[in-house]
Design an enzyme around this catalytic site. Structure first.
Site, PDB file in Angstrom:
ATOM      1  N   LYS A 117     -10.034   0.120  -2.222  1.00  7.07           N
ATOM      2  CA  LYS A 117      -9.942  -0.150  -0.791  1.00  7.07           C
ATOM      3  C   LYS A 117     -10.371   1.099  -0.038  1.00  7.07           C
ATOM      4  O   LYS A 117      -9.826   2.182  -0.255  1.00  7.07           O
ATOM      5  CB  LYS A 117      -8.522  -0.543  -0.395  1.00  7.07           C
ATOM      6  N   ASP A 129       0.865  -1.185   0.000  1.00 10.10           N
ATOM      7  CA  ASP A 129       0.000   0.000   0.000  1.00 10.10           C
ATOM      8  C   ASP A 129       0.902   1.236   0.000  1.00 10.10           C
ATOM      9  O   ASP A 129       1.486   1.581   1.030  1.00 10.10           O
ATOM     10  CB  ASP A 129      -0.897   0.030   1.243  1.00 10.10           C
ATOM     11  N   LYS A 147      -6.900   3.466  -3.130  1.00 11.42           N
ATOM     12  CA  LYS A 147      -7.273   3.459  -1.715  1.00 11.42           C
ATOM     13  C   LYS A 147      -7.509   4.887  -1.248  1.00 11.42           C
ATOM     14  O   LYS A 147      -6.780   5.804  -1.625  1.00 11.42           O
ATOM     15  CB  LYS A 147      -6.154   2.788  -0.911  1.00 11.42           C
TER      16      LYS A 147
END
Length: 214
Positions: A180, A89, A151
């Site tokens: 996400k 991430d 995300k």
């Protein structure tokens, strides 16, 4: 998909101890969460704790500000994969995006994706600092660079995920990139709202509460 398989069980606090990380992994195994998400230093530990289980190891790169030399982000990502991370991430360079330096932002995402090869790359926007137009640009840059996920947030900014942001992001990427939602997701009802909007993963430190309070 079962609710617990949407959850990246997350602990990214600066004061998280070795025992805290072990506890996080034990909880993930007990509740069959999709992944744990830990700071990069703890990837090897998490990998060891979760060996021979189905729980994935996710970690963060350039976290939480994003304004780190891009070669350092690439090195961090590669090192984490070498130590057993399944997913990365990464935080974009938010200031460069807002400055209009789109090619540099896109090239950095692409370089990290290339470095981690077939492992999963999630690109964190930190939407609380972006205009809607900047969020749309970030979606396009991430798609162009080959990201697997986009995300919403680090959880360390001034705001987390919002339903409005998920709708905007989904409209931009359609089915081409997964989403996400992260930041402020603490109960079953909220989690279900995000899933109903089409997110594929939830980043939360409240995973146990979410799956046990429905």
């Amino acid at each position: 998909m079962l609710l617990n398989q949407y959850i990246d069980h997350t602990l990214l606090k600066a004061n998280a101890t070795v025992e805290d990380i072990k506890k996080l992994c034990d909880e993930a195994k007990k509740h069959n969460f999709y992944a744990v998400c830990v700071n990069s230093y703890y990837v090897a530990l998490a990998n060891s704790e979760l060996m021979h289980t189905d729980v994935k190891v996710a970690t963060v790169v350039g976290f939480p500000l994003g304004s780190i030399v891009n070669q350092v982000k690439v090195f961090e990502a590669k090192k984490c994969i070498d130590q057993g991370a399944d997913e990365i991430d990464m935080v974009i360079n938010i200031g460069l995006l807002k400055s209009g330096y789109y090619k540099i932002v896109e090239d950095e995402i692409r370089a990290i994706k290339k470095a981690i090869e077939n492992k999963v790359l999630k690109v964190i926007f930190e939407n609380c600092y972006l205009t809607d137009e900047e969020k749309k640009v970030a979606c396009k840059l991430s798609m162009n660079a080959g990201a697997d996920f986009i995300k919403t947030s680090t959880g360390f900014g001034t705001g987390g995920a919002t339903l409005e942001d998920i709708k905007l992001m989904k409209n931009e990427v359609q089915e081409d990139v997964m989403i996400k939602a992260s930041g402020g997701i603490r109960d079953f009802q909220t989690a279900k709202q995000y899933i109903d909007l089409g997110v594929s993963r939830l980043g939360t430190s409240s995973g146990i509460q979410i799956v046990t309070s429905k």
